[in-house]
Design an enzyme around this catalytic site. Structure first.
Site: not given
Length: 385
Positions: A41, A193, A343, A366
């Site tokens: 990053r 999920k 992710g 996200g």
């Protein structure tokens, strides 16, 4: 969206919001100095940093690290400032202890902005304190652009502001694959999920030719179809959304046709291959099977544009990594445009040594998913002309 080309920065101090939320660990004794263990990053912000320095700007870096409840010393940005100094060929990045003691240097980093109580509340007074420290605002923290915080949204109203190169590329790439992709567009969606990815599935079912599903999120779909899921992780709240998706998806949605199961979520557990998707009691599905991996790879190789977010199984356990590895290799080898949504997918690419084999590896997590879903990103909207 305003970009660096819209700003005059020569001789000015730029408040540069970056995403330096990186992993740290204690270094070797006796100093036990905290060290950055993955600087991807930080490296991602270098094009913006270098562009601003070349144009004569002084830089005031702002970033968060973790979710401190107080001024927790283990979440200090000092190791980050040290690593950035190394990446800038030894140019010293001075860490400011707090907002009352910010030196007037060419390269200064504020301490963890989440040490400030008003940061996540987008406190207007805190935004004014930030703005008083600089002449211009640049946001290059795409990973925090979906949050309306004082350093990502509030300050942008108070200074001439624009997107940095990383944020600009993220937004243009992710919106581009939705608005004008090379066809066929293939989305690969995995993870644990269904409820976390329902908006992503819906977005791609509207736009993509094929949506490939893997990971534990396939089990609510199987349950909705009447299959046995055994002891697999099957999100109860995901079954009704899975039914809705199945009702409208038609042939676009592809689910696994075989599985690899284990007794427990452990690397040394007993393992078995299942021909089909019914999981016996006492077993849990932990990876897609060989036939599924091959079929998915066959779809991927013919795609014009590929978006991948989420692993095909428990890739962190070597006996159950084959499905994710096969998809990662197919994405890396695909001739089409390849976009990976950060992710766990990014972690998988890194594990398999393929991170440099895709066209765009998002830093957003996200934020990238919310952009795909069509949600507003406050840190982006505020930079729009």
């Amino acid at each position: 969206m305003r970009t660096l080309d819209d700003l005059d920065v020569e001789g000015k101090r730029v408040f540069l919001r970056v995403d330096f939320n990186v992993p740290l660990e204690d270094g070797p004794a006796p100093s036990a100095k905290r060290l950055v263990t993955d600087d991807a990053r930080i490296r991602g912000a270098l094009p913006t940093i270098e562009a601003l320095r070349e144009r004569g700007a002084k830089l005031l870096f702002a970033a968060h690290l973790g979710r401190p409840k107080d001024r927790e010393p283990e979440l200090s940005l000092r190791p980050v400032a040290d690593r950035l100094s190394e990446l800038l060929d030894g140019a010293e990045v001075v860490l400011a202890e707090d907002l009352d003691h910010v030196p007037d240097g060419d390269l200064v980093m504020l301490e963890n902005v989440r040490y400030e109580p008003g940061e996540t509340k987008n406190d207007p007074d805190l935004a004014k304190r930030y703005a008083a420290l600089a002449d211009v605002y640049v946001n290059d923290a795409f990973g925090a652009a979906h949050r309306a915080h004082a350093s990502t949204e509030g300050i942008a109203h108070l200074l001439p502001s624009a997107a940095g190169k990383l944020l600009q590329r993220e937004v243009e790439t992710l919106t581009g694959i939705l608005e004008d992709p090379q066809r066929p567009l293939v989305a690969i969606v995995g993870g644990a999920k269904v409820t976390d990815k329902i908006g992503v599935l819906e977005a791609f079912l509207e736009r993509a030719e094929t949506v490939l599903v893997g990971g534990a999120m396939c089990f609510p779909f199987f349950s909705a179809q009447g299959h046995d899921v055994g002891d697999s992780l099957c999100e109860a709240d995901g079954i009704d959304p899975a039914k809705r998706i199945l009702h409208v998806a038609g042939d676009k949605l592809r689910l696994p046709t075989d599985l690899v199961a284990g007794r427990e979520f452990k690397p040394d557990t007993e393992k078995r291959e299942i021909d089909g998707v019914d999981v016996p009691d006492g077993w849990m599905g932990l990876d897609v099977g060989e036939d599924t991996a091959a079929a998915y790879a066959d779809v991927i190789k013919d795609a014009g544009t590929i978006f991948w977010n989420g692993p095909m199984g428990a890739f962190e356990l070597e006996p159950f990594a084959a499905g994710t590895r096969a998809v990662a290799e197919a994405v890396a080898e695909a001739p089409g445009t390849t976009v990976v949504g950060g992710g766990d997918s990014a972690a998988a690419l890194a594990k398999f040594g393929l991170a440099d084999r895709v066209d765009h590896l998002s830093t957003g997590g996200g934020a990238s998913l919310e952009l795909i879903e069509g949600k507003r990103l406050p840190g982006v909207e505020v930079l729009s002309s």
